[in-house]
Design a protein around this motif. Structure first.
Motif, PDB file in Angstrom:
ATOM      1  N   GLY B 114       0.782  -1.238   0.000  1.00 49.10           N
ATOM      2  CA  GLY B 114       0.000   0.000   0.000  1.00 49.10           C
ATOM      3  C   GLY B 114       0.806   1.277   0.000  1.00 49.10           C
ATOM      4  N   ILE B 115       2.103   1.180  -0.154  1.00 51.92           N
ATOM      5  CA  ILE B 115       2.923   2.396  -0.149  1.00 51.92           C
ATOM      6  C   ILE B 115       3.111   2.890  -1.581  1.00 51.92           C
ATOM      7  CG2 ILE B 115       5.174   3.379   0.458  1.00 51.92           C
ATOM      8  CD1 ILE B 115       5.309   1.242   2.658  1.00 51.92           C
ATOM      9  N   GLY B 116       2.840   4.165  -1.809  1.00 48.47           N
ATOM     10  CA  GLY B 116       2.882   4.703  -3.172  1.00 48.47           C
ATOM     11  C   GLY B 116       4.285   4.858  -3.705  1.00 48.47           C
ATOM     12  N   ARG B 117       5.116   5.534  -2.925  1.00 46.31           N
ATOM     13  CA  ARG B 117       6.493   5.760  -3.414  1.00 46.31           C
ATOM     14  C   ARG B 117       7.484   5.360  -2.326  1.00 46.31           C
ATOM     15  NH1 ARG B 117       9.503  11.526  -4.947  1.00 46.31           N
ATOM     16  NH2 ARG B 117      11.511  10.834  -4.095  1.00 46.31           N
ATOM     17  N   VAL B 118       8.512   4.652  -2.758  1.00 45.02           N
ATOM     18  CA  VAL B 118       9.568   4.231  -1.830  1.00 45.02           C
ATOM     19  C   VAL B 118      10.913   4.702  -2.383  1.00 45.02           C
ATOM     20  CG1 VAL B 118      10.742   2.254  -0.766  1.00 45.02           C
ATOM     21  CG2 VAL B 118       8.258   2.195  -1.078  1.00 45.02           C
ATOM     22  N   ASP B 119      11.699   5.336  -1.516  1.00 44.99           N
ATOM     23  CA  ASP B 119      13.078   5.706  -1.867  1.00 44.99           C
ATOM     24  C   ASP B 119      14.041   4.823  -1.082  1.00 44.99           C
ATOM     25  OD1 ASP B 119      12.001   7.725  -3.382  1.00 44.99           O
ATOM     26  OD2 ASP B 119      12.915   9.375  -2.245  1.00 44.99           O
ATOM     27  N   LEU B 120      15.211   4.626  -1.663  1.00 43.58           N
ATOM     28  CA  LEU B 120      16.281   3.912  -0.960  1.00 43.58           C
ATOM     29  C   LEU B 120      17.414   4.904  -0.730  1.00 43.58           C
ATOM     30  CD1 LEU B 120      17.701   1.294   0.039  1.00 43.58           C
ATOM     31  CD2 LEU B 120      18.457   0.930  -2.314  1.00 43.58           C
ATOM     32  N   ILE B 136      11.766   3.758  -6.237  1.00 42.80           N
ATOM     33  CA  ILE B 136      12.146   2.438  -6.729  1.00 42.80           C
ATOM     34  C   ILE B 136      10.894   1.592  -6.979  1.00 42.80           C
ATOM     35  CG2 ILE B 136      14.381   2.490  -5.557  1.00 42.80           C
ATOM     36  CD1 ILE B 136      13.236   0.719  -3.405  1.00 42.80           C
ATOM     37  N   PRO B 137      10.963   0.687  -7.938  1.00 40.72           N
ATOM     38  CA  PRO B 137       9.806  -0.185  -8.172  1.00 40.72           C
ATOM     39  C   PRO B 137       9.727  -1.247  -7.080  1.00 40.72           C
ATOM     40  CG  PRO B 137      11.586  -0.739  -9.677  1.00 40.72           C
ATOM     41  CD  PRO B 137      12.068   0.424  -8.858  1.00 40.72           C
ATOM     42  N   VAL B 138       8.612  -1.296  -6.402  1.00 40.40           N
ATOM     43  CA  VAL B 138       8.449  -2.310  -5.351  1.00 40.40           C
ATOM     44  C   VAL B 138       7.102  -2.997  -5.525  1.00 40.40           C
ATOM     45  CG1 VAL B 138       9.892  -1.172  -3.636  1.00 40.40           C
ATOM     46  CG2 VAL B 138       7.469  -0.609  -3.757  1.00 40.40           C
ATOM     47  N   SER B 139       7.080  -4.256  -5.229  1.00 41.52           N
ATOM     48  CA  SER B 139       5.818  -4.990  -5.229  1.00 41.52           C
ATOM     49  C   SER B 139       5.499  -5.351  -3.793  1.00 41.52           C
ATOM     50  CB  SER B 139       5.947  -6.258  -6.077  1.00 41.52           C
ATOM     51  OG  SER B 139       4.823  -7.077  -5.862  1.00 41.52           O
ATOM     52  N   GLY B 140       4.406  -4.787  -3.286  1.00 42.14           N
ATOM     53  CA  GLY B 140       4.026  -5.053  -1.908  1.00 42.14           C
ATOM     54  C   GLY B 140       3.864  -6.528  -1.632  1.00 42.14           C
ATOM     55  N   ALA B 141       3.414  -7.247  -2.651  1.00 44.05           N
ATOM     56  CA  ALA B 141       3.150  -8.672  -2.475  1.00 44.05           C
ATOM     57  C   ALA B 141       4.435  -9.455  -2.191  1.00 44.05           C
ATOM     58  CB  ALA B 141       2.480  -9.234  -3.723  1.00 44.05           C
ATOM     59  N   HIS B 142       5.570  -8.948  -2.689  1.00 46.28           N
ATOM     60  CA  HIS B 142       6.817  -9.700  -2.535  1.00 46.28           C
ATOM     61  C   HIS B 142       7.506  -9.446  -1.193  1.00 46.28           C
ATOM     62  CE1 HIS B 142       6.930  -9.808  -7.194  1.00 46.28           C
ATOM     63  NE2 HIS B 142       6.189 -10.759  -6.691  1.00 46.28           N
ATOM     64  N   GLY B 143       7.197  -8.315  -0.570  1.00 51.01           N
ATOM     65  CA  GLY B 143       7.729  -8.065   0.768  1.00 51.01           C
ATOM     66  C   GLY B 143       9.227  -7.885   0.839  1.00 51.01           C
ATOM     67  N   GLU B 170       5.421  10.252   1.152  1.00 47.42           N
ATOM     68  CA  GLU B 170       3.977  10.460   1.033  1.00 47.42           C
ATOM     69  C   GLU B 170       3.641  11.902   1.338  1.00 47.42           C
ATOM     70  OE1 GLU B 170       2.638   6.052   2.665  1.00 47.42           O
ATOM     71  OE2 GLU B 170       3.446   7.560   4.031  1.00 47.42           O
ATOM     72  N   GLN B 171       2.963  12.534   0.408  1.00 49.60           N
ATOM     73  CA  GLN B 171       2.500  13.912   0.579  1.00 49.60           C
ATOM     74  C   GLN B 171       3.620  14.837   1.040  1.00 49.60           C
ATOM     75  OE1 GLN B 171      -0.682  13.056   3.271  1.00 49.60           O
ATOM     76  NE2 GLN B 171      -2.142  12.708   1.618  1.00 49.60           N
ATOM     77  N   GLY B 172       4.746  14.722   0.399  1.00 48.20           N
ATOM     78  CA  GLY B 172       5.851  15.631   0.672  1.00 48.20           C
ATOM     79  C   GLY B 172       6.666  15.270   1.904  1.00 48.20           C
ATOM     80  N   ALA B 173       6.202  14.321   2.695  1.00 49.04           N
ATOM     81  CA  ALA B 173       6.950  13.929   3.893  1.00 49.04           C
ATOM     82  C   ALA B 173       7.491  12.520   3.695  1.00 49.04           C
ATOM     83  CB  ALA B 173       6.048  13.964   5.112  1.00 49.04           C
ATOM     84  N   GLU B 174       8.497  12.181   4.467  1.00 52.27           N
ATOM     85  CA  GLU B 174       9.016  10.827   4.334  1.00 52.27           C
ATOM     86  C   GLU B 174       9.060  10.145   5.696  1.00 52.27           C
ATOM     87  OE1 GLU B 174      12.582  11.806   2.177  1.00 52.27           O
ATOM     88  OE2 GLU B 174      13.795  11.632   3.994  1.00 52.27           O
TER      89      GLU B 174
END
Lengths: 201, 194
Positions: B114-120, B136-143, B170-174
């Protein structure tokens, strides 16, 4: 001997290179067998890279594609000599048919490959196919670095082992449509970078 | 150079053809065109060469990318030697790269549903951010996030500690999702950190 007539780095005959494929085909058909070598050579030079691509697409192996080029063009030129290509203006369709037939045979294993080569290869000129220049890998790595993360992931997952948008989408949890959009944009940016047109990271 | 084509096949169509994504009738149309058109054949050849180049630089470990579990299975099936480090959130691992390794991957497990954008974020031992890998491309299903760094960079890295952080943006905050500690030891011929 199959390789006895392989000719590397053939010079292009200006008189032949200005002709359309169909005109070259007619010239081969009109001449006595083996008397239109310049036209045959020019046809071979033109068709070899196209047939090679067909082979790479369907056989996914360089050597198999090279074998396909030999077999298809040997058969095609021999048929032209025999006057068995009825519509030279539709030579591409004819060659496509031969490609399909030979690929089927190759996939089956032996087929007519050896027979055809033994029968015809000694009389037909062969030129090396002309692939486009190799990619500068250092530059490519640098250009891949400039892509967005999703773009780079999609290209690597797609082209490491030729995966469809549907397969890549399933791996990344995206929709196939989204992968296609990312893929298209990434390839465009990568090609621009490789040609020196993309300066901003 | 080949004569220009009056009805050139577009890049998307060529890619679809190459990846066997076309319907049979469309594939037949494209193949008939390609066998009669040197110009479009040249375009396809350029694309094929580019694809081959991507494969080669990937095999050399010259590309940094977020990849997938299935990708790791494919490269292993191709005979590449892949060194994997699986780390749980908050976990730490001793890592290195051996001369015989082709690729090294970090498998960072995390709850990503359920996370829209993830940075590393790649940080030094003090937590200072050195580099940010955005969206980064992430699939929530893969964990998990499967991160493939450049092998040459790892070989050149001195002994030291890297902290990798997964951040939800999310919404400008991390928000910190998880942090992972990699304690790197160079292979015997590697440099020492000053």
């Amino acid at each position: 001997m199959i390789c006895s007539n392989v000719v590397s780095s053939l010079e292009t005959d200006p008189a032949e290179s200005s002709l359309a494929d169909a005109d070259l085909a007619r010239r081969v058909t009109a001449a006595a067998p083996g008397e239109a070598l310049a036209a045959e050579t020019e046809l071979y030079r033109r068709l070899a890279p196209r047939v090679e691509l067909y082979g790479l697409r369907h056989l996914r192996a360089e050597q198999a594609a090279a074998d396909l080029v030999q077999q298809v063009l040997v058969l095609t030129i021999e048929r032209l000599r025999e006057g068995r290509v009825r519509e030279p203006e539709r030579l591409a369709s004819y060659v496509l048919g031969v490609c399909r037939m030979v690929v089927l045979d190759l996939k089956r294993g032996e087929g007519r490959r050896k027979r055809a080569l033994e029968r015809y290869a000694a009389d037909v000129p062969m030129a090396e196919s002309s692939s486009s220049p190799r990619v500068d890998l250092d530059r490519l790595a640098s250009c891949l670095d400039r892509l967005h993360e999703r773009e780079r992931s999609v290209l690597v997952l797609t082209f490491y082992s030729e995966r469809s948008a549907t397969e890549v989408a399933a791996e990344l949890g995206l929709s196939p449509g989204n992968v296609r959009v990312i893929r298209h944009r990434a390839l465009g940016r990568l090609r621009e970078c490789m040609s020196g047109e993309l300066s901003a990271p | 150079m080949s004569a220009a084509c009056g009805t050139p096949l577009g890049l998307s169509l060529l890619v679809d053809y190459w990846l066997a994504e076309l319907a049979p009738a469309d594939e037949e149309r494209v193949e008939a065109h390609l066998l009669g058109c040197a110009s479009c054949g040249y375009e396809l050849r350029s694309l094929v060469n580019l694809a081959g180049g991507i494969r080669r630089v990937t095999r050399k470990g010259a590309v940094r990318a977020v990849v997938t579990r299935a990708f790791l299975e494919r490269v292993a099936a191709d005979g590449l030697r892949v060194r994997e480090y699986r780390v749980a959130p908050g976990g730490s691992v001793q890592c290195t790269v051996a001369p015989e390794d082709d690729l090294v991957v970090a498998r960072l497990s995390a709850g990503l549903e359920g996370i829209g954008r993830v940075d590393l974020a790649i940080c030094d031992d003090s937590g200072r951010e050195r580099e940010r890998v955005r969206d980064i491309p992430v699939s929530g299903a893969h964990g998990e996030v499967v991160f493939l760094p450049r092998t040459a960079s790892l070989r050149a890295a001195p002994a030291g500690v890297d902290r990798l952080k997964l951040l939800a943006v999310e919404q400008g905050a991390e928000r910190l999702l998880a942090e992972y500690i990699f304690v790197h030891t160079p292979s015997p011929a590697g440099p020492a950190r000053g």
